[in-house]
Design an enzyme around this catalytic site. Structure first.
Site, PDB file in Angstrom:
ATOM      1  N   GLY A  50       0.816  -1.210   0.000  1.00 42.48           N
ATOM      2  CA  GLY A  50       0.000   0.000   0.000  1.00 42.48           C
ATOM      3  C   GLY A  50       0.849   1.259   0.000  1.00 42.48           C
ATOM      4  CB  THR A  51       3.900   2.203   1.908  1.00 44.48           C
ATOM      5  OG1 THR A  51       3.290   1.998   3.190  1.00 44.48           O
ATOM      6  CG2 THR A  51       4.857   3.378   1.982  1.00 44.48           C
TER       7      THR A  51
ATOM      8  CG  ASN B  55      -5.335   4.430   8.444  1.00 45.83           C
ATOM      9  OD1 ASN B  55      -5.688   5.360   7.709  1.00 45.83           O
ATOM     10  ND2 ASN B  55      -4.260   4.517   9.208  1.00 45.83           N
TER      11      ASN B  55
ATOM     12  CD  GLN C 182      -7.362  -0.344   7.229  1.00 45.09           C
ATOM     13  OE1 GLN C 182      -8.152  -1.224   7.562  1.00 45.09           O
ATOM     14  NE2 GLN C 182      -6.135  -0.281   7.708  1.00 45.09           N
TER      15      GLN C 182
ATOM     16  CB  ALA D 260      -1.867  -8.516  -0.294  1.00 42.08           C
ATOM     17  CG  HIS D 261      -0.291  -6.194   5.246  1.00 39.80           C
ATOM     18  ND1 HIS D 261      -0.470  -5.856   6.569  1.00 39.80           N
ATOM     19  CD2 HIS D 261       0.197  -5.098   4.644  1.00 39.80           C
ATOM     20  CE1 HIS D 261      -0.089  -4.598   6.742  1.00 39.80           C
ATOM     21  NE2 HIS D 261       0.312  -4.122   5.578  1.00 39.80           N
TER      22      HIS D 261
ATOM     23  CB  THR E 222      12.730  -9.474 -10.246  1.00 42.89           C
ATOM     24  OG1 THR E 222      13.882  -9.212 -11.053  1.00 42.89           O
ATOM     25  CG2 THR E 222      12.250 -10.900 -10.476  1.00 42.89           C
TER      26      THR E 222
ATOM     27  CB  CYS F 266       2.427   4.252  10.954  1.00 45.81           C
ATOM     28  SG  CYS F 266       1.571   3.256   9.730  1.00 45.81           S
TER      29      CYS F 266
HETATM   30  C1  LIG Z   1      -1.775  -0.206   5.915  1.00 46.19           C
HETATM   31  C2  LIG Z   1      -2.149   0.975   5.112  1.00 46.19           C
HETATM   32  C3  LIG Z   1      -1.258   1.508   4.157  1.00 46.19           C
HETATM   33  C4  LIG Z   1       0.128   0.967   3.958  1.00 46.19           C
HETATM   34  O1  LIG Z   1       0.102  -0.286   3.346  1.00 46.19           O
HETATM   35  P1  LIG Z   1       1.385  -1.268   3.499  1.00 46.19           P
HETATM   36  O2  LIG Z   1       1.024  -2.395   2.588  1.00 46.19           O
HETATM   37  O3  LIG Z   1       1.440  -1.659   4.932  1.00 46.19           O
HETATM   38  O4  LIG Z   1       2.566  -0.513   3.050  1.00 46.19           O
HETATM   39  C5  LIG Z   1      -1.676   2.584   3.399  1.00 46.19           C
HETATM   40  N1  LIG Z   1      -2.894   3.115   3.579  1.00 46.19           N
HETATM   41  C6  LIG Z   1      -3.776   2.630   4.475  1.00 46.19           C
HETATM   42  C7  LIG Z   1      -5.119   3.261   4.601  1.00 46.19           C
HETATM   43  C8  LIG Z   1      -3.434   1.546   5.280  1.00 46.19           C
HETATM   44  O5  LIG Z   1      -4.297   1.099   6.179  1.00 46.19           O
END
Ligand SMILES: *Cc1c(COP(=O)(O)O)cnc(C)c1O
Length: 391
Positions: free
Chosen positions: A74-75, A157, A185, A206-207, A243, A331
């Site tokens: 996501g970041t 979030n 989210q 994905a996490h 890659t 964070c």
């Molecule tokens: C967790 C989160 C991210 C960051 O995603 P990562 O995969 O952990 O880098 C970005 N935006 C929101 C709203 C999130 O909850």
């Protein structure tokens, strides 16, 4: 003394891997370890796996496979969307302004700030209401022809509030300014179709949806100008070199499909528990407030502030009692500053320091909820006493 039962109530921070996802990933750690860029059979099979995953994600999102870029999470998706679209808009049409909500994840907020401080963009923050919602009329009012990009989070979030992205997108579309939304989210609780949302750039990871950490995707609507920010080989149409992380990409497609298919099941299981948590805490804990919208919020998400409480002290007390919760954003661990998101919503620092986020998930039970509600009032009371001693 017996150790207390451990209860995980922090699904907005991360989720455990779904066994079906792990199963889909496994072959690509073992026999099918090829590099998708290689010409031989190993490479071809790995490439086919990546393209199959891209096709599944595209079908689920209602877009073309070519409109999806794989990232490291996501970041990175947020970074690429903001930096890549801002630099492209400046180059193409001299646009120099960013219009961003003040309740973004740090991946968006810090990137926008760096674009302002290091690249000379002008950063305008949108107002939000007490629930952390951006109002479309404020976007219409503040959007200028020299705006490079608008960015508004889809589901927050920290406070769970859901924004009216489709309405905001219609305004941006009319003014020919691209709209980015961080939807990290959202996928387990909200249907995500890029045309229904009317979005130009959408970040996913994905996490937070029972997939692996360290993998994500950025949707880029065809025709949206974007500059590469990670340069190297010609992977991902030259827009994101490196890659491919084949097993994780396969896992993300599997996790996303499952999450979207199981939305109504997840909502039906969790929403009454969420509302029970909200009602009971507000009733039983003095000087407590809900943060975020009371109804227009993620089905698994309950968040609060307690006056006169150090949020981190409360988290430690909860952890000792077996409950894994959060103060709002994973964070910020170790950072005593009150949340910028809560301050932007007009919550005073005195309240904002005592924030608590409870986020349910697939494996949560009625027993988890009952145990938490039984334990929390006394733990908040203890945290308040600690706070008075420390002052
Ligand atoms: C967790 C989160 C991210 C960051 O995603 P990562 O995969 O952990 O880098 C970005 N935006 C929101 C709203 C999130 O909850």
């Amino acid at each position: 003394m017996n150790a207390p039962m451990r209860r995980y109530l922090d699904h907005a921070a991360t989720t455990p891997l779904d066994p079906r996802v792990w199963q889909a990933m496994q072959p690509y750690f073992e026999a099918e370890f090829g590099n998708p860029s290689s010409v031989h059979g190993y490479g071809q099979r790995a490439e086919a796996a990546v393209e199959h995953a891209r096709g599944r994600l595209a079908a689920a999102l209602g877009c073309q496979p070519e409109e999806l870029l794989f990232t490291s999470g996501g970041t990175e998706s947020d970074n690429l969307a903001l930096r890549g679209a801002a630099l492209a808009a400046r180059r193409q049409r001299g646009a120099n302004r960013l219009l961003v909500s003040p309740v973004e994840h740090p991946a968006v907020a810090r990137t926008a700030e760096q674009l302002a401080s290091e690249f000379g963009f002008e950063l305008t923050l949108l107002p939000v209401d007490e629930y952390g919602q951006v109002h479309p009329h404020d976007v219409a009012r503040l959007l200028t022809p020299d705006t490079a990009l608008v960015s508004v989070i889809l589901a927050n979030n920290e406070v769970g509030t859901i924004n009216s992205i489709a309405e905001i997108a219609a305004i941006c579309r009319e003014r020919c300014v691209p709209l980015h939304s961080d939807a990290v989210q959202a996928p387990a609780y909200l249907p995500l179709n890029v045309d229904d949302l009317g979005i130009d750039l959408l970040s996913l990871g994905a996490h937070k949806l029972y997939g692996p950490k360290g993998t994500g995707v950025l949707y880029v609507r065809a025709g949206t100008p974007l500059r590469a920010t990670q340069t190297g080989g010609s992977h991902e149409s030259g827009l994101r070199a490196g890659t491919h992380n084949v097993p994780y990409i396969v896992g993300m497609a599997e996790a996303f499909e499952i999450a979207q298919a199981e939305i109504s099941q997840s909502i039906n299981r969790l929403i009454d528990w969420r509302d029970n948590i909200i009602t009971t805490i507000l009733e039983q804990i003095p000087d407590s407030r809900l943060t975020g919208h009371p109804t227009n919020r993620l089905a698994n998400h309950a968040s609060f502030v307690f006056k006169g409480v150090d949020g981190n002290a409360l988290l430690m007390l909860l952890d000792d009692a077996g409950f894994a919760c959060s103060s709002g954003s994973a964070c910020k661990t170790g950072d005593p500053q009150p949340s910028e998101v809560l301050l932007a919503m007009g919550i005073t620092p005195e309240w904002a320091e005592g924030s608590l986020r409870i986020t349910l998930g697939k494996h949560s039970s009625a027993d988890d909820v009952d145990a938490l509600l039984a334990a929390l009032p006394a733990l908040v009371e203890r945290a308040r006493k600690l706070e008075r001693i420390h002052r």
